[in-house]
Write a protein that holds these residues in place. Structure first.
Motif, PDB file in Angstrom:
ATOM      1  N   SER A  29      94.986  68.185  35.125  1.00  0.00           N
ATOM      2  CA  SER A  29      94.413  69.696  34.558  1.00  0.00           C
ATOM      3  C   SER A  29      95.090  70.835  35.052  1.00  0.00           C
ATOM      4  O   SER A  29      94.685  71.744  34.461  1.00  0.00           O
ATOM      5  CB  SER A  29      93.276  69.536  35.553  1.00  0.00           C
ATOM      6  OG  SER A  29      93.156  69.828  36.828  1.00  0.00           O
ATOM      7  N   ASN A  32      97.700  70.927  31.982  1.00  0.00           N
ATOM      8  CA  ASN A  32      97.346  71.346  31.299  1.00  0.00           C
ATOM      9  C   ASN A  32      96.567  72.980  31.290  1.00  0.00           C
ATOM     10  O   ASN A  32      96.872  73.688  30.463  1.00  0.00           O
ATOM     11  CB  ASN A  32      96.363  70.844  31.039  1.00  0.00           C
ATOM     12  CG  ASN A  32      95.561  70.811  29.514  1.00  0.00           C
ATOM     13  OD1 ASN A  32      95.835  70.664  28.132  1.00  0.00           O
ATOM     14  ND2 ASN A  32      93.467  71.501  29.471  1.00  0.00           N
ATOM     15  N   GLY A  33      95.998  73.610  32.541  1.00  0.00           N
ATOM     16  CA  GLY A  33      96.424  75.055  32.764  1.00  0.00           C
ATOM     17  C   GLY A  33      97.301  75.807  32.547  1.00  0.00           C
ATOM     18  O   GLY A  33      97.691  76.655  31.955  1.00  0.00           O
ATOM     19  N   TYR A  35     100.118  74.944  30.430  1.00  0.00           N
ATOM     20  CA  TYR A  35      99.875  74.450  29.014  1.00  0.00           C
ATOM     21  C   TYR A  35      99.899  75.572  28.525  1.00  0.00           C
ATOM     22  O   TYR A  35      99.469  76.125  26.825  1.00  0.00           O
ATOM     23  CB  TYR A  35     100.265  73.667  28.717  1.00  0.00           C
ATOM     24  CG  TYR A  35     100.424  72.928  26.635  1.00  0.00           C
ATOM     25  CD1 TYR A  35     101.443  72.940  25.987  1.00  0.00           C
ATOM     26  CD2 TYR A  35      98.884  72.561  26.241  1.00  0.00           C
ATOM     27  CE1 TYR A  35     101.421  72.584  25.560  1.00  0.00           C
ATOM     28  CE2 TYR A  35      98.581  72.880  24.954  1.00  0.00           C
ATOM     29  CZ  TYR A  35     100.331  72.789  23.848  1.00  0.00           C
ATOM     30  OH  TYR A  35     100.100  72.877  22.573  1.00  0.00           O
ATOM     31  N   MET A  36      98.327  75.720  28.549  1.00  0.00           N
ATOM     32  CA  MET A  36      97.627  76.841  28.226  1.00  0.00           C
ATOM     33  C   MET A  36      97.605  78.301  28.127  1.00  0.00           C
ATOM     34  O   MET A  36      97.652  78.911  27.085  1.00  0.00           O
ATOM     35  CB  MET A  36      96.191  76.558  28.415  1.00  0.00           C
ATOM     36  CG  MET A  36      94.912  74.916  28.176  1.00  0.00           C
ATOM     37  SD  MET A  36      95.442  74.429  26.416  1.00  0.00           S
ATOM     38  CE  MET A  36      94.565  76.742  25.631  1.00  0.00           C
ATOM     39  N   GLU A  37      97.855  78.247  29.412  1.00  0.00           N
ATOM     40  CA  GLU A  37      98.757  79.530  29.819  1.00  0.00           C
ATOM     41  C   GLU A  37      99.654  79.934  28.664  1.00  0.00           C
ATOM     42  O   GLU A  37     100.121  81.221  28.280  1.00  0.00           O
ATOM     43  CB  GLU A  37      99.694  79.575  30.907  1.00  0.00           C
ATOM     44  CG  GLU A  37      98.581  79.709  32.038  1.00  0.00           C
ATOM     45  CD  GLU A  37      97.855  80.619  32.352  1.00  0.00           C
ATOM     46  OE1 GLU A  37      98.242  82.249  31.705  1.00  0.00           O
ATOM     47  OE2 GLU A  37      96.503  80.819  32.893  1.00  0.00           O
ATOM     48  N   THR A  38     100.738  79.136  28.173  1.00  0.00           N
ATOM     49  CA  THR A  38     101.542  79.252  27.554  1.00  0.00           C
ATOM     50  C   THR A  38     101.463  79.640  25.845  1.00  0.00           C
ATOM     51  O   THR A  38     101.841  80.299  25.264  1.00  0.00           O
ATOM     52  CB  THR A  38     102.936  77.824  27.519  1.00  0.00           C
ATOM     53  OG1 THR A  38     102.055  76.813  26.779  1.00  0.00           O
ATOM     54  CG2 THR A  38     103.578  78.268  28.437  1.00  0.00           C
ATOM     55  N   LYS A  39      99.446  79.127  25.731  1.00  0.00           N
ATOM     56  CA  LYS A  39      99.322  79.089  24.513  1.00  0.00           C
ATOM     57  C   LYS A  39      98.342  80.645  24.398  1.00  0.00           C
ATOM     58  O   LYS A  39      98.002  80.707  23.589  1.00  0.00           O
ATOM     59  CB  LYS A  39      98.489  78.303  24.155  1.00  0.00           C
ATOM     60  CG  LYS A  39      99.134  77.171  23.863  1.00  0.00           C
ATOM     61  CD  LYS A  39     100.410  76.965  23.051  1.00  0.00           C
ATOM     62  CE  LYS A  39     100.977  76.041  22.759  1.00  0.00           C
ATOM     63  NZ  LYS A  39     102.359  76.176  21.557  1.00  0.00           N
ATOM     64  N   GLN A  41      96.115  81.306  26.199  1.00  0.00           N
ATOM     65  CA  GLN A  41      94.288  80.866  27.122  1.00  0.00           C
ATOM     66  C   GLN A  41      94.267  81.160  29.252  1.00  0.00           C
ATOM     67  O   GLN A  41      95.405  79.956  29.679  1.00  0.00           O
ATOM     68  CB  GLN A  41      93.988  79.601  26.591  1.00  0.00           C
ATOM     69  CG  GLN A  41      94.043  79.697  24.858  1.00  0.00           C
ATOM     70  CD  GLN A  41      93.199  78.660  24.877  1.00  0.00           C
ATOM     71  OE1 GLN A  41      92.528  78.615  25.396  1.00  0.00           O
ATOM     72  NE2 GLN A  41      93.175  77.681  23.348  1.00  0.00           N
ATOM     73  N   HIS A  42      94.195  82.117  29.285  1.00  0.00           N
ATOM     74  CA  HIS A  42      94.863  82.868  30.605  1.00  0.00           C
ATOM     75  C   HIS A  42      93.114  82.335  31.230  1.00  0.00           C
ATOM     76  O   HIS A  42      92.616  82.694  30.793  1.00  0.00           O
ATOM     77  CB  HIS A  42      95.344  84.196  30.616  1.00  0.00           C
ATOM     78  CG  HIS A  42      96.068  84.796  29.690  1.00  0.00           C
ATOM     79  ND1 HIS A  42      97.887  83.566  29.714  1.00  0.00           N
ATOM     80  CD2 HIS A  42      96.672  85.382  28.330  1.00  0.00           C
ATOM     81  CE1 HIS A  42      98.990  84.362  28.816  1.00  0.00           C
ATOM     82  NE2 HIS A  42      97.535  85.249  27.524  1.00  0.00           N
ATOM     83  N   TYR A 238     101.608  74.080  36.723  1.00  0.00           N
ATOM     84  CA  TYR A 238     101.073  75.323  36.291  1.00  0.00           C
ATOM     85  C   TYR A 238     102.143  76.501  36.151  1.00  0.00           C
ATOM     86  O   TYR A 238     101.798  77.431  35.457  1.00  0.00           O
ATOM     87  CB  TYR A 238      99.601  75.627  37.233  1.00  0.00           C
ATOM     88  CG  TYR A 238      98.613  76.476  36.453  1.00  0.00           C
ATOM     89  CD1 TYR A 238      97.772  76.787  36.053  1.00  0.00           C
ATOM     90  CD2 TYR A 238      99.092  77.825  37.743  1.00  0.00           C
ATOM     91  CE1 TYR A 238      97.371  77.883  35.726  1.00  0.00           C
ATOM     92  CE2 TYR A 238      98.206  78.880  37.829  1.00  0.00           C
ATOM     93  CZ  TYR A 238      97.136  79.102  36.323  1.00  0.00           C
ATOM     94  OH  TYR A 238      96.931  80.289  36.169  1.00  0.00           O
ATOM     95  N   ARG A 242     102.091  79.739  33.735  1.00  0.00           N
ATOM     96  CA  ARG A 242     101.918  81.161  33.593  1.00  0.00           C
ATOM     97  C   ARG A 242     103.133  81.872  33.873  1.00  0.00           C
ATOM     98  O   ARG A 242     102.561  83.032  33.638  1.00  0.00           O
ATOM     99  CB  ARG A 242     100.910  81.158  35.249  1.00  0.00           C
ATOM    100  CG  ARG A 242     100.603  82.288  35.661  1.00  0.00           C
ATOM    101  CD  ARG A 242      99.442  82.143  37.089  1.00  0.00           C
ATOM    102  NE  ARG A 242      98.574  83.245  37.121  1.00  0.00           N
ATOM    103  CZ  ARG A 242      97.430  83.965  36.384  1.00  0.00           C
ATOM    104  NH1 ARG A 242      97.362  83.328  35.223  1.00  0.00           N
ATOM    105  NH2 ARG A 242      97.296  85.001  36.692  1.00  0.00           N
TER     106      ARG A 242
END
Length: 270
Positions: A29, A32-33, A35-39, A41-42, A238, A242
Protein backbone atom coordinates in the motif's frame (compact mmCIF):
# COMPACT_ATOMS: atom_id res chain seq x y z
CA UNK A 1 22.16 -16.47 -0.58
CA UNK A 2 20.21 -13.38 0.44
CA UNK A 3 17.46 -15.47 2.03
CA UNK A 4 19.95 -17.59 3.97
CA UNK A 5 21.56 -14.40 5.27
CA UNK A 6 18.30 -13.02 6.70
CA UNK A 7 18.31 -15.11 9.93
CA UNK A 8 21.59 -13.46 10.89
CA UNK A 9 20.02 -9.98 10.90
CA UNK A 10 16.29 -10.59 11.47
CA UNK A 11 14.10 -12.38 13.97
CA UNK A 12 12.21 -15.28 12.38
CA UNK A 13 8.73 -14.11 11.31
CA UNK A 14 6.18 -14.92 14.03
CA UNK A 15 3.51 -17.49 13.20
CA UNK A 16 0.82 -14.84 13.08
CA UNK A 17 -1.51 -14.44 10.11
CA UNK A 18 -2.20 -10.86 11.20
CA UNK A 19 1.48 -9.87 11.18
CA UNK A 20 2.08 -11.61 7.85
CA UNK A 21 -0.91 -9.91 6.26
CA UNK A 22 0.08 -6.51 7.66
CA UNK A 23 3.66 -6.92 6.43
CA UNK A 24 2.45 -7.49 2.88
CA UNK A 25 -0.30 -4.87 3.06
CA UNK A 26 1.95 -2.15 4.52
CA UNK A 27 4.65 -2.70 1.94
CA UNK A 28 2.33 -2.82 -1.06
CA UNK A 29 0.00 0.00 0.00
CA UNK A 30 2.84 2.41 0.78
CA UNK A 31 4.70 1.54 -2.41
CA UNK A 32 1.49 2.05 -4.38
CA UNK A 33 0.99 5.38 -2.60
CA UNK A 34 4.41 6.50 -3.81
CA UNK A 35 3.56 5.46 -7.36
CA UNK A 36 0.24 7.32 -7.21
CA UNK A 37 2.05 10.46 -6.00
CA UNK A 38 4.11 10.45 -9.20
CA UNK A 39 0.85 10.19 -11.17
CA UNK A 40 -0.65 13.25 -9.50
CA UNK A 41 -2.94 11.49 -7.02
CA UNK A 42 -1.69 13.05 -3.82
CA UNK A 43 -2.37 12.29 -0.19
CA UNK A 44 -5.01 14.66 1.08
CA UNK A 45 -3.00 16.80 3.45
CA UNK A 46 -0.23 17.88 1.10
CA UNK A 47 0.22 21.29 -0.46
CA UNK A 48 -0.81 19.71 -3.77
CA UNK A 49 -4.30 18.94 -2.48
CA UNK A 50 -7.15 21.43 -2.32
CA UNK A 51 -10.11 20.23 -0.24
CA UNK A 52 -12.64 22.60 -1.73
CA UNK A 53 -11.47 22.11 -5.31
CA UNK A 54 -11.52 18.32 -5.23
CA UNK A 55 -14.38 17.49 -2.90
CA UNK A 56 -17.31 15.78 -4.60
CA UNK A 57 -19.70 16.73 -1.81
CA UNK A 58 -21.75 19.96 -1.64
CA UNK A 59 -20.09 22.54 0.60
CA UNK A 60 -22.78 22.25 3.27
CA UNK A 61 -22.07 18.51 3.53
CA UNK A 62 -18.27 18.75 3.75
CA UNK A 63 -16.62 17.84 7.03
CA UNK A 64 -13.45 19.88 7.35
CA UNK A 65 -10.97 20.51 10.11
CA UNK A 66 -8.48 23.32 10.50
CA UNK A 67 -5.21 21.88 9.22
CA UNK A 68 -3.57 21.99 12.65
CA UNK A 69 -6.45 20.09 14.25
CA UNK A 70 -6.49 17.60 11.42
CA UNK A 71 -2.79 16.87 11.80
CA UNK A 72 -3.17 16.49 15.57
CA UNK A 73 -5.90 13.93 14.92
CA UNK A 74 -3.58 12.10 12.53
CA UNK A 75 -0.59 11.79 14.87
CA UNK A 76 -1.86 11.85 18.46
CA UNK A 77 -3.46 8.36 18.67
CA UNK A 78 -0.26 6.63 17.50
CA UNK A 79 1.69 8.62 20.10
CA UNK A 80 -0.76 7.55 22.83
CA UNK A 81 -0.53 3.92 21.70
CA UNK A 82 3.22 4.10 22.19
CA UNK A 83 2.88 5.58 25.66
CA UNK A 84 0.27 3.02 26.69
CA UNK A 85 2.48 0.18 25.40
CA UNK A 86 5.47 1.43 27.34
CA UNK A 87 3.40 1.41 30.52
CA UNK A 88 1.73 -1.93 29.80
CA UNK A 89 4.90 -3.86 28.93
CA UNK A 90 7.20 -2.90 31.78
CA UNK A 91 10.21 -5.05 32.47
CA UNK A 92 10.75 -6.14 28.86
CA UNK A 93 14.17 -6.38 27.23
CA UNK A 94 16.15 -3.40 26.00
CA UNK A 95 15.33 -3.89 22.32
CA UNK A 96 11.59 -3.92 23.00
CA UNK A 97 11.82 -0.73 25.06
CA UNK A 98 13.96 0.93 22.39
CA UNK A 99 11.44 0.16 19.64
CA UNK A 100 8.53 1.58 21.63
CA UNK A 101 10.59 4.59 22.72
CA UNK A 102 11.60 5.36 19.13
CA UNK A 103 7.95 5.28 18.04
CA UNK A 104 6.94 7.52 20.95
CA UNK A 105 9.68 10.04 20.13
CA UNK A 106 8.80 9.97 16.43
CA UNK A 107 5.13 10.81 16.97
CA UNK A 108 5.79 13.18 19.89
CA UNK A 109 8.09 15.19 17.60
CA UNK A 110 5.33 15.30 15.01
CA UNK A 111 2.80 16.54 17.56
CA UNK A 112 5.24 19.22 18.76
CA UNK A 113 5.85 20.31 15.17
CA UNK A 114 2.10 20.54 14.54
CA UNK A 115 1.66 22.71 17.62
CA UNK A 116 4.73 24.93 17.46
CA UNK A 117 6.63 24.64 14.17
CA UNK A 118 4.44 24.19 11.10
CA UNK A 119 2.39 27.04 9.66
CA UNK A 120 -1.00 26.34 8.12
CA UNK A 121 -3.18 28.08 5.57
CA UNK A 122 -6.05 25.72 4.83
CA UNK A 123 -8.24 22.84 5.87
CA UNK A 124 -8.05 19.06 6.02
CA UNK A 125 -10.98 16.85 5.09
CA UNK A 126 -12.18 14.74 8.00
CA UNK A 127 -12.77 11.83 5.63
CA UNK A 128 -9.05 11.98 4.78
CA UNK A 129 -7.81 12.51 8.35
CA UNK A 130 -9.53 9.44 9.77
CA UNK A 131 -8.01 6.78 7.45
CA UNK A 132 -4.56 8.38 7.72
CA UNK A 133 -4.90 8.36 11.51
CA UNK A 134 -5.96 4.70 11.43
CA UNK A 135 -3.03 3.84 9.18
CA UNK A 136 -0.46 5.37 11.55
CA UNK A 137 -2.12 3.88 14.62
CA UNK A 138 -2.50 0.36 13.20
CA UNK A 139 1.09 0.40 11.91
CA UNK A 140 2.33 1.41 15.35
CA UNK A 141 0.27 -1.31 17.04
CA UNK A 142 1.50 -3.90 14.55
CA UNK A 143 5.16 -2.97 14.98
CA UNK A 144 4.90 -3.19 18.76
CA UNK A 145 2.91 -6.44 18.63
CA UNK A 146 5.42 -8.00 16.23
CA UNK A 147 8.25 -7.05 18.57
CA UNK A 148 6.36 -8.57 21.47
CA UNK A 149 5.94 -11.87 19.61
CA UNK A 150 9.60 -11.87 18.58
CA UNK A 151 10.74 -11.96 22.20
CA UNK A 152 10.02 -15.68 22.19
CA UNK A 153 12.65 -16.21 19.47
CA UNK A 154 16.43 -16.25 19.57
CA UNK A 155 18.14 -12.95 18.97
CA UNK A 156 19.59 -12.39 15.48
CA UNK A 157 23.32 -13.19 15.25
CA UNK A 158 24.10 -9.60 14.25
CA UNK A 159 22.88 -7.03 16.77
CA UNK A 160 21.94 -3.80 15.00
CA UNK A 161 19.98 -2.01 17.70
CA UNK A 162 22.73 0.47 18.62
CA UNK A 163 23.43 1.23 14.95
CA UNK A 164 19.70 1.71 14.57
CA UNK A 165 19.52 4.09 17.52
CA UNK A 166 22.27 6.22 15.97
CA UNK A 167 20.53 6.33 12.57
CA UNK A 168 17.23 7.14 14.24
CA UNK A 169 18.69 10.07 16.19
CA UNK A 170 20.45 11.48 13.12
CA UNK A 171 17.22 11.11 11.15
CA UNK A 172 14.93 12.73 13.68
CA UNK A 173 17.26 15.70 14.28
CA UNK A 174 17.79 16.23 10.54
CA UNK A 175 14.07 15.94 9.85
CA UNK A 176 13.20 18.47 12.56
CA UNK A 177 15.89 20.90 11.40
CA UNK A 178 14.64 20.93 7.82
CA UNK A 179 11.01 21.22 8.94
CA UNK A 180 12.08 24.27 10.94
CA UNK A 181 13.73 25.76 7.84
CA UNK A 182 10.53 25.22 5.85
CA UNK A 183 8.46 26.84 8.58
CA UNK A 184 10.83 29.83 8.75
CA UNK A 185 10.18 30.63 5.09
CA UNK A 186 6.68 31.89 5.83
CA UNK A 187 5.77 34.67 8.21
CA UNK A 188 2.50 34.55 10.11
CA UNK A 189 -0.37 35.06 7.70
CA UNK A 190 1.88 34.56 4.66
CA UNK A 191 0.36 32.03 2.25
CA UNK A 192 2.98 32.35 -0.48
CA UNK A 193 5.25 29.37 -1.13
CA UNK A 194 8.98 30.00 -1.55
CA UNK A 195 11.90 27.92 -2.74
CA UNK A 196 13.62 26.64 0.43
CA UNK A 197 17.34 27.21 0.96
CA UNK A 198 19.77 26.23 3.69
CA UNK A 199 20.72 22.86 5.11
CA UNK A 200 20.45 20.22 2.40
CA UNK A 201 17.78 22.18 0.52
CA UNK A 202 20.51 23.50 -1.78
CA UNK A 203 21.07 19.91 -2.96
CA UNK A 204 17.64 18.24 -2.69
CA UNK A 205 14.13 19.62 -2.45
CA UNK A 206 13.03 17.06 0.17
CA UNK A 207 15.85 16.59 2.72
CA UNK A 208 13.19 16.19 5.42
CA UNK A 209 12.03 13.04 3.63
CA UNK A 210 15.62 11.80 3.35
CA UNK A 211 16.05 12.12 7.11
CA UNK A 212 12.64 10.54 7.74
CA UNK A 213 13.84 7.54 5.74
CA UNK A 214 16.92 7.41 7.99
CA UNK A 215 14.56 7.43 10.98
CA UNK A 216 12.68 4.39 9.77
CA UNK A 217 15.82 2.55 8.71
CA UNK A 218 16.99 3.17 12.26
CA UNK A 219 13.74 1.77 13.69
CA UNK A 220 14.14 -1.30 11.45
CA UNK A 221 17.68 -1.84 12.72
CA UNK A 222 16.52 -1.51 16.33
CA UNK A 223 13.59 -3.86 15.74
CA UNK A 224 15.16 -6.36 13.33
CA UNK A 225 11.75 -7.84 12.45
CA UNK A 226 10.41 -8.59 8.99
CA UNK A 227 7.40 -6.33 9.57
CA UNK A 228 9.58 -3.31 10.35
CA UNK A 229 11.66 -3.99 7.22
CA UNK A 230 8.53 -4.30 5.05
CA UNK A 231 7.08 -1.11 6.52
CA UNK A 232 10.35 0.76 6.01
CA UNK A 233 10.71 -0.46 2.43
CA UNK A 234 7.16 0.71 1.69
CA UNK A 235 7.88 4.06 3.36
CA UNK A 236 11.00 4.52 1.24
CA UNK A 237 8.99 3.84 -1.93
CA UNK A 238 6.28 6.26 -0.82
CA UNK A 239 8.68 9.07 0.06
CA UNK A 240 10.60 8.60 -3.18
CA UNK A 241 7.37 9.07 -5.13
CA UNK A 242 6.34 12.01 -2.98
CA UNK A 243 9.72 13.71 -3.37
CA UNK A 244 9.50 13.37 -7.16
CA UNK A 245 6.01 14.92 -7.07
CA UNK A 246 7.28 17.72 -4.83
CA UNK A 247 10.16 18.52 -7.17
CA UNK A 248 7.80 18.57 -10.14
CA UNK A 249 5.50 20.92 -8.23
CA UNK A 250 8.35 23.37 -7.58
CA UNK A 251 9.49 23.21 -11.20
CA UNK A 252 5.98 23.97 -12.45
CA UNK A 253 5.35 26.71 -9.90
CA UNK A 254 8.68 28.55 -10.09
CA UNK A 255 9.93 27.71 -13.59
CA UNK A 256 13.36 29.14 -14.32
CA UNK A 257 13.73 30.34 -10.73
CA UNK A 258 14.09 26.74 -9.59
CA UNK A 259 17.62 25.34 -9.81
CA UNK A 260 17.35 22.27 -12.02
CA UNK A 261 20.48 20.79 -10.39
CA UNK A 262 18.56 20.34 -7.14
CA UNK A 263 17.55 16.68 -6.91
CA UNK A 264 14.40 15.24 -5.36
CA UNK A 265 15.69 13.17 -2.44
CA UNK A 266 19.32 12.01 -2.61
CA UNK A 267 22.05 14.63 -3.29
CA UNK A 268 23.56 14.40 -6.80
CA UNK A 269 21.78 11.08 -7.50
CA UNK A 270 17.96 11.13 -7.29
Amino acid sequence: MAISFLPTILFPPPSSLFVTAMSILSCLSLANGGYMETKGQHIQYSKFFNVEATSKKPKDQESKLASRNGMLLVYTPAFLVGLASLMAFRGRDLRFVMVISALIVHFFKRVIEVLFVHKYSGYMALEAAIPICLSYTISTVTMIYTQYLSQASLEPLVDLKHVGATLFLVGIVGNFYHHWILSSLREKGDRQYKIPTGGLFDLVICPHYLFEILEFIGVSCISQTMYSVCFTFGTICYLMGRSLATREWYVLKFGEKFNKDVKALIPYIF
